[in-house]
Design a protein around this motif. Structure first.
Motif, PDB file in Angstrom:
ATOM      1  N   VAL A  67      -5.473   6.470  17.883  1.00 54.00           N
ATOM      2  CA  VAL A  67      -4.437   7.409  18.322  1.00 54.00           C
ATOM      3  C   VAL A  67      -3.491   6.737  19.308  1.00 54.00           C
ATOM      4  O   VAL A  67      -2.263   6.833  19.185  1.00 54.00           O
ATOM      5  N   PHE A  68      -4.034   6.049  20.305  1.00 54.55           N
ATOM      6  CA  PHE A  68      -3.215   5.394  21.323  1.00 54.55           C
ATOM      7  C   PHE A  68      -2.332   4.329  20.672  1.00 54.55           C
ATOM      8  O   PHE A  68      -2.804   3.486  19.913  1.00 54.55           O
ATOM      9  N   ARG A  69      -1.044   4.385  20.966  1.00 51.44           N
ATOM     10  CA  ARG A  69      -0.041   3.477  20.396  1.00 51.44           C
ATOM     11  C   ARG A  69      -0.028   3.502  18.864  1.00 51.44           C
ATOM     12  O   ARG A  69       0.383   2.555  18.204  1.00 51.44           O
ATOM     13  N   THR A  74      -4.866  -1.859  19.843  1.00 52.88           N
ATOM     14  CA  THR A  74      -5.315  -1.974  21.239  1.00 52.88           C
ATOM     15  C   THR A  74      -6.831  -1.942  21.317  1.00 52.88           C
ATOM     16  O   THR A  74      -7.461  -2.762  21.999  1.00 52.88           O
ATOM     17  N   ALA A  75      -7.444  -0.999  20.614  1.00 56.40           N
ATOM     18  CA  ALA A  75      -8.902  -0.885  20.632  1.00 56.40           C
ATOM     19  C   ALA A  75      -9.560  -2.150  20.092  1.00 56.40           C
ATOM     20  O   ALA A  75     -10.568  -2.623  20.629  1.00 56.40           O
ATOM     21  N   HIS A 313      -9.502   4.412  24.772  1.00 51.78           N
ATOM     22  CA  HIS A 313     -10.727   5.200  24.648  1.00 51.78           C
ATOM     23  C   HIS A 313     -10.428   6.692  24.786  1.00 51.78           C
ATOM     24  O   HIS A 313     -11.037   7.532  24.108  1.00 51.78           O
ATOM     25  N   ALA A 314      -9.483   7.033  25.651  1.00 51.99           N
ATOM     26  CA  ALA A 314      -9.112   8.436  25.843  1.00 51.99           C
ATOM     27  C   ALA A 314      -8.260   8.984  24.703  1.00 51.99           C
ATOM     28  O   ALA A 314      -7.970  10.185  24.666  1.00 51.99           O
ATOM     29  N   SER A 315      -7.872   8.119  23.755  1.00 52.11           N
ATOM     30  CA  SER A 315      -7.026   8.529  22.625  1.00 52.11           C
ATOM     31  C   SER A 315      -5.784   9.266  23.096  1.00 52.11           C
ATOM     32  O   SER A 315      -5.384  10.304  22.541  1.00 52.11           O
ATOM     33  N   SER A 343      -2.732  17.182  25.663  1.00 53.06           N
ATOM     34  CA  SER A 343      -3.168  16.324  26.759  1.00 53.06           C
ATOM     35  C   SER A 343      -3.622  17.158  27.948  1.00 53.06           C
ATOM     36  O   SER A 343      -3.435  16.786  29.100  1.00 53.06           O
ATOM     37  N   SER A 344      -4.226  18.301  27.661  1.00 55.78           N
ATOM     38  CA  SER A 344      -4.556  19.239  28.724  1.00 55.78           C
ATOM     39  C   SER A 344      -5.608  18.705  29.681  1.00 55.78           C
ATOM     40  O   SER A 344      -5.758  19.222  30.791  1.00 55.78           O
ATOM     41  N   PHE A 345      -6.356  17.677  29.274  1.00 60.62           N
ATOM     42  CA  PHE A 345      -7.389  17.133  30.156  1.00 60.62           C
ATOM     43  C   PHE A 345      -6.799  16.215  31.219  1.00 60.62           C
ATOM     44  O   PHE A 345      -7.496  15.822  32.162  1.00 60.62           O
ATOM     45  N   LEU A 346      -5.538  15.847  31.105  1.00 65.80           N
ATOM     46  CA  LEU A 346      -4.930  14.932  32.064  1.00 65.80           C
ATOM     47  C   LEU A 346      -4.603  15.643  33.378  1.00 65.80           C
ATOM     48  O   LEU A 346      -4.232  16.818  33.379  1.00 65.80           O
ATOM     49  N   PRO A 347      -4.732  14.945  34.505  1.00 71.09           N
ATOM     50  CA  PRO A 347      -4.316  15.516  35.795  1.00 71.09           C
ATOM     51  C   PRO A 347      -2.799  15.493  35.902  1.00 71.09           C
ATOM     52  O   PRO A 347      -2.187  14.534  36.395  1.00 71.09           O
TER      53      PRO A 347
END
Length: 473
Positions: A67-69, A74-75, A313-315, A343-347
């Protein structure tokens, strides 16, 4: 005098280069690159057995982090859980060089038929002499769904509904298909198994058609020890029905205790006792003979840590490394056109710079301690007595130094305080369930799986899993 609670001690592992402490595999002396060498697992097993660990907890995924990029690059560069071996297959090797160490191994209920897994699990319980545990997961990576012929992920709560029936099939096979005394090995009459004590299960539903009988005779535990990692409402209700040990967390004592209480309440709703479920937290423990030595190790781990690894890892659906550091995360997401709900888990209130710096630096978890054996033992006692944890999954930063340091420096201190089994008690072979609960090898009668013992209730449907707050009462 009240007996002190003893710690359940597991090492958190995965058959890959970079599990959850990303960027650290190039550390001097780190053995992570040897994950595909059987000697790695033999050596690790012996360190844990001799060091007083109860079990090794093996994580797993069945897809790439892409998912990331918008891709897996990257992974792959980071070695992030890929390449990744099948964790079930390293267990027999470790079991062969140990007598007491338990194994908690991750397997997903979503994509493979229950009959095949029932056979593998029973086989491992036999080969380990009852030391096998299963970490029940439903899989969360979009790539995993595509690897098994789906266009995308099955919705979260639906996965738990499917998992509930999956376990129902397994319980029928493990608990109901064979009587304990079915295998007779009667040489005179030339009878290996008494056919009258083995039965079909004939499970038929929209999702599964499994005739049985189970193809493996009863193992020491029959049903392996049932682990689960969760914190969601659906996962909590599922844990209340099925799990014996829950791997959960919380950034504060209060958050952890709320998670624990909700799962204990779910257990009671399912006819079980609150203490039928134990709770394991992921723990960062960096220990040194002096405060300076411990602090130096922690600084080294921070220096090597990879921001890209943690973000992949956080996708994350957005690349925050290219956003201005002074923007809040909410502003960066809006600027990139990313929906906040994804992205609701993000601060969202933190700046991008604060968030990225916090990924690799500072104390982020409640269950985190850096210091001497005395400092570490003091903190672990607080986790047991004040937070209410029953055990830890020790997070690795260096293989094998993390496990060795804990075994050599912390275990003796915890034993002295009565927080771990004595060396003599810890060396006694037993089943994993009996080692963790002290109640024998088999599931208690209050567990839903017990309804099938002796072939009872095989044709009686189990009430569907209910999600309070979502389903009608």
């Amino acid at each position: 005098m009240t007996e002190k609670k003893q710690l359940i001690l597991n090492l958190f592992e995965m058959a890959c280069i970079s599990h959850i402490s990303h960027g650290l595999w190039p550390l001097p002396g780190n053995n992570r690159h040897r994950f595909d060498d059987i000697e790695y697992w033999l050596e690790l097993a012996q360190i844990l057995e001799e060091g007083g660990f109860d079990a090794v907890f093996l994580a797993d995924v069945i897809g790439a982090y892409d998912v990331f990029r918008e891709g897996p690059e990257t992974a792959l560069r980071e070695g992030l859980q890929s390449p990744n071996l099948d964790p079930l297959l390293v267990v027999p090797a470790m079991a062969a060089v140990t007598k007491r160490l338990g194994f908690g191994v991750t397997f997903s209920t979503t994509y493979e038929p229950p009959f095949a897994f029932a056979r593998r699990a029973s086989t491992l319980d036999h080969l380990t002499k009852g030391r096998f545990g299963w970490n029940i997961v439903t899989s969360y990576l979009p790539n995993a769904a595509r690897n098994f012929g789906l266009d995308g992920e099955i919705p979260h709560d639906r996965r738990y509904e499917l998992a509930d029936e999956y376990l129902d099939v397994l319980y029928k096979l493990w608990e109901g298909s064979w009587d304990d005394d079915a295998v007779v090995y009667d040489r005179e009459r030339r009878i290996a198994t008494d056919p009258s004590k083995v039965r079909y299960i004939d499970h038929v539903s929209e999702n599964h058609r499994v005739a049985g009988p189970h193809i493996v005779h009863p193992s020491r535990q029959r049903t392996p020890v049932l682990f689960q990692a969760t914190g969601s409402p659906a996962g909590t209700e599922f844990a209340g029905r099925h799990a014996e040990l829950v791997f959960t967390g919380g950034r504060t004592t209060e958050e952890f205790q709320r998670n624990k209480q909700s799962m204990q309440d779910a257990a009671v709703r399912n006819g079980r006792a609150a203490d039928d479920v134990k709770f394991i937290a992921s723990a960062v423990v960096v220990v040194g003979r002096t405060e300076e030595e411990a602090a130096d190790k922690w600084r080294l781990y921070q220096e090597y840590a990879s921001v890209d690894g943690y973000l992949a890892h956080a996708s994350l659906p957005v690349d925050l490394t290219v956003a201005p550091r002074d923007l809040t995360i909410a502003e960066a997401l809006k600027q990139s056109g990313t929906e906040l709900t994804r992205s609701s888990f993000l601060p969202l209130h933190l700046t991008v710079g604060q968030f990225l710096d916090g990924l690799v630096g500072g104390r982020r978890e409640r269950f985190h301690v850096v210091g001497t054996p005395t400092v570490v033992a003091d903190e672990i006692e607080r986790w047991l007595d004040e937070d209410g944890v029953d055990g830890i999954n020790l997070r690795q930063y260096h293989s094998f130094d993390t496990a060795r340091d804990f075994a050599e420096l912390v275990v003796p201190e915890l034993r002295k305080r009565g927080r771990l089994k004595s060396e003599a008690d810890a060396s006694a072979p037993t089943s994993l369930r009996d080692a963790l609960f002290g109640r024998g090898d088999r599931l208690p009668d209050t567990h839903i799986a017990a309804r099938y013992r002796g072939g009872a209730n095989l044709d009686v449907p189990v009430p569907p899993l209910r999600f309070p707050g979502r389903d009608a009462a």
